[in-house]
Design a protein around this motif. Structure first.
Motif, short mmCIF file in Angstrom:
data_model
loop_
_atom_site.label_atom_id
_atom_site.label_comp_id
_atom_site.label_asym_id
_atom_site.label_seq_id
_atom_site.Cartn_x
_atom_site.Cartn_y
_atom_site.Cartn_z
N MET A 215 0.85 -1.18 0.00
CA MET A 215 0.00 0.00 0.00
C MET A 215 0.90 1.24 0.00
SD MET A 215 -2.97 1.19 2.73
CE MET A 215 -3.09 -0.46 3.29
N THR A 216 0.58 2.17 -0.85
CA THR A 216 1.36 3.41 -0.97
C THR A 216 0.90 4.42 0.07
OG1 THR A 216 1.60 3.03 -3.32
CG2 THR A 216 2.06 5.24 -2.53
N SER A 217 1.85 5.03 0.76
CA SER A 217 1.54 6.06 1.76
C SER A 217 2.32 7.33 1.43
CB SER A 217 1.91 5.59 3.16
OG SER A 217 1.15 4.46 3.52
N GLN A 218 1.68 8.46 1.69
CA GLN A 218 2.32 9.76 1.51
C GLN A 218 2.07 10.61 2.75
OE1 GLN A 218 0.36 10.83 -2.29
NE2 GLN A 218 2.47 11.22 -2.99
N LEU A 219 2.98 11.52 3.01
CA LEU A 219 2.87 12.41 4.16
C LEU A 219 2.95 13.86 3.67
CD1 LEU A 219 2.67 12.29 7.26
CD2 LEU A 219 5.15 12.43 7.32
N PHE A 220 2.01 14.67 4.14
CA PHE A 220 1.95 16.08 3.77
C PHE A 220 1.98 16.92 5.03
CE2 PHE A 220 -0.47 13.51 0.80
CZ PHE A 220 0.08 13.85 -0.42
N ARG A 221 2.76 17.98 5.04
CA ARG A 221 2.83 18.89 6.18
C ARG A 221 2.00 20.13 5.87
NH1 ARG A 221 7.52 19.35 10.17
NH2 ARG A 221 6.79 21.01 11.53
N TYR A 222 1.27 20.63 6.87
CA TYR A 222 0.48 21.85 6.67
C TYR A 222 0.74 22.84 7.78
CZ TYR A 222 -2.80 20.21 10.25
OH TYR A 222 -3.36 19.79 11.43
N SER A 223 0.44 24.09 7.49
CA SER A 223 0.55 25.18 8.46
C SER A 223 -0.62 26.11 8.21
CB SER A 223 1.87 25.91 8.27
OG SER A 223 1.99 26.97 9.21
N GLU B 32 0.16 23.73 13.12
CA GLU B 32 0.88 22.88 12.18
C GLU B 32 0.56 21.42 12.44
OE1 GLU B 32 4.84 25.16 10.98
OE2 GLU B 32 4.86 24.46 13.07
N GLY B 33 0.62 20.65 11.38
CA GLY B 33 0.36 19.23 11.51
C GLY B 33 0.73 18.49 10.24
N LEU B 34 0.35 17.22 10.22
CA LEU B 34 0.66 16.35 9.10
C LEU B 34 -0.63 15.67 8.64
CD1 LEU B 34 3.69 14.60 10.83
CD2 LEU B 34 3.83 16.39 9.09
N ILE B 35 -0.73 15.44 7.35
CA ILE B 35 -1.81 14.63 6.80
C ILE B 35 -1.15 13.39 6.21
CG2 ILE B 35 -3.66 14.46 5.08
CD1 ILE B 35 -4.31 16.46 7.27
N LEU B 36 -1.59 12.23 6.68
CA LEU B 36 -1.09 10.95 6.19
C LEU B 36 -2.13 10.38 5.24
CD1 LEU B 36 0.80 8.46 6.28
CD2 LEU B 36 -0.51 7.70 8.28
N GLN B 37 -1.69 10.04 4.04
CA GLN B 37 -2.54 9.31 3.11
C GLN B 37 -1.97 7.92 2.98
OE1 GLN B 37 -2.83 10.78 -0.91
NE2 GLN B 37 -4.44 9.32 -1.44
N GLY C 49 -3.14 4.41 1.13
CA GLY C 49 -4.17 3.85 0.25
C GLY C 49 -5.22 4.91 -0.03
N GLU C 50 -6.48 4.60 0.23
CA GLU C 50 -7.58 5.54 0.02
C GLU C 50 -7.89 6.36 1.27
OE1 GLU C 50 -9.29 6.00 -2.97
OE2 GLU C 50 -7.65 4.76 -3.73
N GLY C 51 -7.27 6.03 2.40
CA GLY C 51 -7.59 6.68 3.67
C GLY C 51 -6.67 7.84 4.00
N PHE C 52 -7.21 8.77 4.80
CA PHE C 52 -6.47 9.93 5.26
C PHE C 52 -6.53 10.01 6.77
CE2 PHE C 52 -7.58 10.95 0.95
CZ PHE C 52 -6.49 11.64 0.46
N GLY C 53 -5.47 10.52 7.39
CA GLY C 53 -5.44 10.72 8.83
C GLY C 53 -4.65 11.97 9.16
N GLU C 54 -5.06 12.66 10.22
CA GLU C 54 -4.36 13.86 10.66
C GLU C 54 -3.50 13.53 11.86
OE1 GLU C 54 -5.15 18.52 11.76
OE2 GLU C 54 -6.67 17.07 12.35
N ILE C 55 -2.31 14.07 11.86
CA ILE C 55 -1.37 13.92 12.97
C ILE C 55 -0.97 15.33 13.37
CG2 ILE C 55 0.88 13.02 13.67
CD1 ILE C 55 0.46 10.93 11.34
N ALA C 56 -1.48 15.79 14.50
CA ALA C 56 -1.27 17.19 14.89
C ALA C 56 -1.18 17.32 16.41
CB ALA C 56 -2.41 18.05 14.34
N PRO C 57 -0.04 16.94 16.99
CA PRO C 57 0.11 17.09 18.43
C PRO C 57 -0.03 18.56 18.83
CG PRO C 57 2.11 16.15 17.44
CD PRO C 57 1.16 16.44 16.34
N LEU C 58 -0.66 18.80 19.97
CA LEU C 58 -0.85 20.16 20.46
C LEU C 58 0.35 20.58 21.30
CD1 LEU C 58 -4.59 19.94 21.53
CD2 LEU C 58 -3.65 21.28 19.64
N PRO C 59 1.04 21.65 20.88
CA PRO C 59 2.19 22.13 21.67
C PRO C 59 1.78 22.46 23.10
CG PRO C 59 2.09 23.22 19.52
CD PRO C 59 0.81 22.45 19.68
#
Length: 138
Positions: free
Chosen positions: A1-9, A19-24, A26-36
């Motif tokens: 399964m192919t995965s990609q990581l995108f950073r946002y601000s 700021e955080g990350l979006i993980l894709q 396969g067809e699914g997406f998830g947000e990774i955004a720890p709170l400082p």
């Protein structure tokens, strides 16, 4: 399964950045955004762990990464449900109302509508001035 990581601000109304990350995966997406200041991990630590997960599929240990990876396993479908659309359920006694984006009069009206029916958790996301918050509280 192919995965990609995108950073946002994102620029916030108060001048700060979120700021955080979006993980894709396969067809699914998830947000990774720890709170400082609140999360046990930093965004950089989370990024390192999710990059390792992409390479090795090793089970993540950091809460924000575990959440993001889990979200990729349950693809989102666009739906719009009104509050409590599924009806009351046993042991369902609390409702969280997102109020910050509403005009104050609508926020008050929505809160009154659900007051005494549920225990309420009110979230205005720091969108109100002190004066607006005091007016709401009164």
């Amino acid at each position: 399964m192919t995965s990609q990581l995108f950073r946002y601000s994102l620029a916030m109304k108060n001048g700060e950045k979120r700021e955080g990350l979006i993980l894709q995966s396969g067809e699914g997406f998830g947000e990774i955004a720890p709170l400082p200041g609140r999360s046990k991990e930093s965004l950089e630590e989370a990024q390192k762990e999710v990059e390792e997960w992409i390479r090795t599929q090793k089970e993540p240990t950091l809460p924000s990464v575990r959440f993001g990876v889990a979200c990729t396993q349950k693809p989102l479908h666009s739906i719009c449900l009104p509050l409590a659309a599924l009806g009351p359920k046993p042991h369902f006694s609390t409702v969280k109302l997102k109020l910050g984006h509403l005009p104050l009069s609508e926020a008050i009206s929505l809160t009154k509508e659900h007051y005494r029916k549920y225990r309420l958790r009110l979230d205005c996301n720091r969108a109100w001035t002190l004066h607006q918050a005091m007016e709401f509280a009164s």
